[in-house]
Design an enzyme around this catalytic site. Structure first.
Site, PDB file in Angstrom:
ATOM      1  CG  ASP A  90      -2.092   0.918   1.085  1.00 48.64           C
ATOM      2  OD1 ASP A  90      -2.375   1.350  -0.042  1.00 48.64           O
ATOM      3  OD2 ASP A  90      -2.723   1.226   2.110  1.00 48.64           O
ATOM      4  CG  HIS A 143      -0.234   2.244  -9.253  1.00 47.72           C
ATOM      5  ND1 HIS A 143      -0.467   1.805  -7.975  1.00 47.72           N
ATOM      6  CD2 HIS A 143      -1.286   3.030  -9.583  1.00 47.72           C
ATOM      7  CE1 HIS A 143      -1.635   2.308  -7.551  1.00 47.72           C
ATOM      8  NE2 HIS A 143      -2.138   3.059  -8.509  1.00 47.72           N
ATOM      9  CG  LEU A 145       9.417 -16.790  -3.727  1.00 51.05           C
ATOM     10  CD1 LEU A 145       9.234 -16.834  -2.217  1.00 51.05           C
ATOM     11  CD2 LEU A 145       9.808 -15.373  -4.158  1.00 51.05           C
TER      12      LEU A 145
END
Ligand code: IPE
Ligand code: IPE
Ligand code: MG
Length: 253
Positions: A33, A50, A144
């Site tokens: 955020d 962004h 991962l």
């Protein structure tokens, strides 16, 4: 708790410390955020925030891989986010498409397996396709697991699970008496993934915003004031250091 004496250490030193401690969280979830506020502070359009956030994603994926986190779930786009201005939604979707296309090769080489959580079928054909391609190209990777929560809503996930369950009961696939937490878990989008051990939220907001409502029942929460585009490897390792100082009791003594 983050104390002064840990803050003076370098990124490498903190990394060393958390590796020495050993209990690296297996599954870390992040509410990324603060992109908008980061841009606003610089007099830039929200889309620039962004864009800067994508760079942080790359850094954190790399850092998580290095310390052998098993699963990294990133809240990338919530179902509620569709209600933002059209131009912002379009900018985020374009970034998602471009980043998936550009990073596919690197994910493949770095042994990262990409998966998604959420109603992907509601994304446009082009975006679904590029994601499917990246998922398929990385499906045999053993490092991962990078899980992108996309068009995700925790409440909708629970409703979708209930609908599927009701259907299976109706079709006599299961009996209502068989329904327990373990079975219910299998009906969620995150089917097969262990619950997150640590949930990080950047930019200071103390809320879940409809993220992993079921799965985060006993997850350790960590909120930092740092805005997502500014979130560094050191900030990531600090969150883990903090996690390692907690005592997880799961309601016991
Ligand atoms: C998070 O940053 C990114 C998404 C929700 C897609 P925000 O865009 O929510 O940034 P703030 O909260 O407005 O600063
Ligand atoms: C949560 O952040 C969604 C993502 C990070 C993708 P929001 O910025 O949408 O959440 P609120 O509006 O602060 O609750
Ligand atoms: Mg926000």
């Amino acid at each position: 708790m983050i104390t002064e004496n840990i803050l003076v250490l370098s990124e490498e030193e903190i990394k060393e410390k958390i590796l020495q401690k050993g209990n690296i969280p297996k599954h870390i979830a992040i509410i990324m955020d603060g992109n908008g506020r980061w841009a606003q502070k610089r007099g830039l359009p929200r889309s620039a925030g962004h864009q800067a956030g994508v760079k942080t994603v790359k850094r954190v994926v790399q850092a998580a891989g290095e310390i052998k986190v098993s699963i990294l779930t990133l809240f990338t786009f919530s179902t509620e986010n569709w209600e933002r201005p059209k131009s912002e939604v379009a900018a985020i979707m374009k970034l998602l498409y471009d980043a998936t296309r550009q990073e596919m090769k690197e994910l493949e080489e770095k042994n990262v397996r990409l998966i998604t959580t959420g109603r992907i079928d509601q994304l446009s054909f082009q975006r679904r396709n590029i994601l499917k391609k990246a998922i398929s190209r990385t499906k045999n990777n053993t490092g991962l697991v990078l899980n992108l929560a996309l068009n995700y809503s925790g409440r909708m996930e629970i409703i979708d699970a209930v609908k599927k369950l009701a259907q299976d009961v109706k079709n006599n696939k299961i009996k209502s008496g068989q329904i327990d937490e373990k079975l219910f878990h299998d009906y969620l989008y995150t089917d097969g993934l262990p619950d997150p051990d640590l949930l990080i939220r950047t930019s200071g907001e103390m809320r879940l915003s409809n993220f992993l409502l079921w799965q985060a029942a006993y997850t350790e929460l960590y909120v930092t004031e740092v805005l997502w585009p500014d979130f560094s490897e050191k900030d990531f390792y600090l969150a883990i250091w903090d996690y390692q100082t907690r005592e997880r009791r799961f309601g016991k003594v």
